[in-house]
Design a protein around this motif. Structure first.
Motif, PDB file in Angstrom:
ATOM      1  N   VAL A 218      46.711  47.675  37.924  1.00  0.00           N
ATOM      2  CA  VAL A 218      45.336  47.596  38.443  1.00  0.00           C
ATOM      3  C   VAL A 218      45.416  47.181  39.908  1.00  0.00           C
ATOM      4  CG1 VAL A 218      43.092  46.451  38.240  1.00  0.00           C
ATOM      5  CG2 VAL A 218      44.431  46.948  36.175  1.00  0.00           C
ATOM      6  N   LEU A 219      44.915  48.029  40.798  1.00  0.00           N
ATOM      7  CA  LEU A 219      44.945  47.713  42.225  1.00  0.00           C
ATOM      8  C   LEU A 219      43.674  46.944  42.598  1.00  0.00           C
ATOM      9  CD1 LEU A 219      46.353  51.106  43.543  1.00  0.00           C
ATOM     10  CD2 LEU A 219      47.608  48.973  43.132  1.00  0.00           C
ATOM     11  N   ALA A 220      43.868  45.688  42.979  1.00  0.00           N
ATOM     12  CA  ALA A 220      42.730  44.812  43.287  1.00  0.00           C
ATOM     13  C   ALA A 220      42.019  45.300  44.544  1.00  0.00           C
ATOM     14  CB  ALA A 220      43.225  43.375  43.485  1.00  0.00           C
ATOM     15  N   TRP A 245      44.709  51.884  37.752  1.00  0.00           N
ATOM     16  CA  TRP A 245      43.267  51.627  37.756  1.00  0.00           C
ATOM     17  C   TRP A 245      42.900  50.978  39.092  1.00  0.00           C
ATOM     18  CZ3 TRP A 245      46.086  52.069  33.483  1.00  0.00           C
ATOM     19  CH2 TRP A 245      45.502  52.526  32.304  1.00  0.00           C
ATOM     20  N   PHE A 246      41.609  50.947  39.397  1.00  0.00           N
ATOM     21  CA  PHE A 246      41.119  50.199  40.558  1.00  0.00           C
ATOM     22  C   PHE A 246      40.167  49.121  40.089  1.00  0.00           C
ATOM     23  CE2 PHE A 246      42.114  54.120  42.996  1.00  0.00           C
ATOM     24  CZ  PHE A 246      42.814  53.536  44.046  1.00  0.00           C
ATOM     25  N   ASP A 247      40.319  47.892  40.620  1.00  0.00           N
ATOM     26  CA  ASP A 247      39.228  46.925  40.457  1.00  0.00           C
ATOM     27  C   ASP A 247      38.467  46.914  41.777  1.00  0.00           C
ATOM     28  OD1 ASP A 247      39.226  44.440  42.015  1.00  0.00           O
ATOM     29  OD2 ASP A 247      40.862  43.639  40.804  1.00  0.00           O
ATOM     30  N   CYS A 248      37.128  46.871  41.657  1.00  0.00           N
ATOM     31  CA  CYS A 248      36.300  47.034  42.860  1.00  0.00           C
ATOM     32  C   CYS A 248      35.835  45.700  43.422  1.00  0.00           C
ATOM     33  CB  CYS A 248      35.120  47.950  42.564  1.00  0.00           C
ATOM     34  SG  CYS A 248      34.009  47.278  41.312  1.00  0.00           S
ATOM     35  N   MET A 269      37.984  53.125  36.944  1.00  0.00           N
ATOM     36  CA  MET A 269      37.329  52.143  37.810  1.00  0.00           C
ATOM     37  C   MET A 269      36.850  50.970  36.974  1.00  0.00           C
ATOM     38  SD  MET A 269      36.434  51.284  40.859  1.00  0.00           S
ATOM     39  CE  MET A 269      36.558  52.770  41.860  1.00  0.00           C
ATOM     40  N   LEU A 270      37.139  49.745  37.434  1.00  0.00           N
ATOM     41  CA  LEU A 270      36.794  48.526  36.702  1.00  0.00           C
ATOM     42  C   LEU A 270      35.888  47.652  37.560  1.00  0.00           C
ATOM     43  CD1 LEU A 270      40.464  47.698  35.629  1.00  0.00           C
ATOM     44  CD2 LEU A 270      38.760  48.912  34.245  1.00  0.00           C
TER      45      LEU A 270
END
Ligand SMILES: [Zn+2]
Length: 356
Positions: A218-220, A245-248, A269-270
């Motif tokens: 998960v890319l912060a 995944w991406f955390d927004c 997208m998270l």
């Protein structure tokens, strides 16, 4: 509330602009909790963190000036802010401690585990990285005994003085292998001023994601791309990768969200906040070549933080949710997919972790 922001403004803003787009339960995929006794030296105040013998004097100064929030942010405050930002909805969060050398990682991990075990709405990650010198046996014991869902990758630097690291330097081969074998979540704040767009950073993220396909990376902060110009140069490294995944969290520019949602499966997208930072009232905006946090008065001074009461402002949490909603509309994402960003996507990801 101060200045132009009337009492009850946040609740009305939430009700009118956000609630129709959100599910009944929300999952915030990026939050920090910690207690003051976790600062190395048991200092108990941000001033005293300056006395920390780990740092040279010039480093201490930088540490104090970057993203300063509070001396402590216990779990009770996280729960209070989550409930206040989402009135009428049930707030859930992925939680972890302070991933910096200023903090005792054993204490911060133990506190995270205790807090999550005592709650029905929190999912803990373990601060992990080679600098913490955890043996393979100790890692496995800690992960399974404490029910961690994966790692928050340790950041072996202070403030915004990013050393020339790549992802290769941030986890050991054993830590990567263990994540791969157990489908662990690996939440990564990418290093360097160039962010995910830096070719060495982007290449290392891509290579390790391919080499360890079982890891859920998960890319912060959308790979720390808060600006359109950054995500445009960065996304190609990971756009086609199934296990990224991406955390927004703290991403408040709808063009960044739209760019990702157009090119990557919206289920990757998270929704995320980076509490306590996003508990501030204001908005992260872009000015020339860098972000700036425009906030109401009363918060700690920090780099790229501008305070004024000459505006109405709500939780930054609300501005993140709004950027997701507008970005999704620009990208042509369905309202059902928008709701999934705030709950289903993250819950499915957590549910897929093989608990040891
Ligand atoms: Zn964070």
């Amino acid at each position: 509330m101060q200045g132009k922001t009337p009492l009850g403004f946040s609740d009305r803003f939430f009700e009118q602009e956000l609630k129709p787009w959100l599910p009944e339960k929300v999952l915030d995929f990026h939050t920090h909790i910690w207690q003051r006794d976790q600062w190395i030296g048991n200092t108990g105040s941000t001033e005293a963190v300056n006395d920390n013998t780990l740092f040279a004097p010039e480093e201490k100064k930088e540490f104090q000036k970057y993203m300063s929030t509070a001396t402590e942010y216990p779990v009770e405050e996280l729960q209070r802010d989550g409930a206040a930002a989402f009135p009428g909805l049930k707030y859930h969060a992925v939680v972890f401690g302070q991933p910096t050398p200023a903090c005792d990682h054993i204490k911060t991990n133990a506190y995270t585990a205790r807090a999550a075990a005592a709650a029905d709405n929190l999912f803990p990650l373990r601060v992990t990285g080679p600098a913490l010198k955890t043996s393979p046996e100790e890692l496995r014991r800690d992960m399974s005994e404490n029910g961690f869902y994966g790692y928050k990758v340790f950041l072996d630097w202070v403030g915004d003085e990013y050393p020339p690291l790549t992802f290769d330097d941030m986890l050991t081969k054993d830590e990567l292998r263990y994540a791969h074998e157990n489908g662990l979540i690996v939440l990564l704040h990418v290093p360097r001023g160039g962010r995910l767009a830096d070719p060495e950073v982007g290449e290392s993220v891509r290579r390790l994601a391919l080499e360890y396909p079982g890891m859920r990376l998960v890319l912060a902060h959308c790979g720390r791309c808060y600006r359109y110009e950054e995500i445009r140069q960065a996304l190609h490294w990971v756009a086609d990768l199934e296990n990224v995944w991406f955390d927004c969290s703290m991403a408040m520019d709808p063009t960044v969200l739209a760019y990702i949602l157009q090119r990557k499966d919206p289920r990757k997208m998270l929704f995320a906040t980076d509490l306590p930072v996003a508990a501030m009232h204001g908005k992260r905006v872009n000015v020339a070549d860098h972000w700036v946090d425009l906030v109401l008065p009363g918060y700690t001074e920090s780099h790229y933080r501008v305070a004024s009461d000459n505006m109405r402002a709500s939780f930054m949490i609300h501005e993140i949710a709004k950027a997701v909603i507008i970005g999704a509309e620009l990208a042509g994402v369905s309202p059902e997919d928008v709701k999934r960003i705030s709950w289903d996507n993250g819950m499915k990801l957590l549910g897929s972790v093989r608990k040891m």
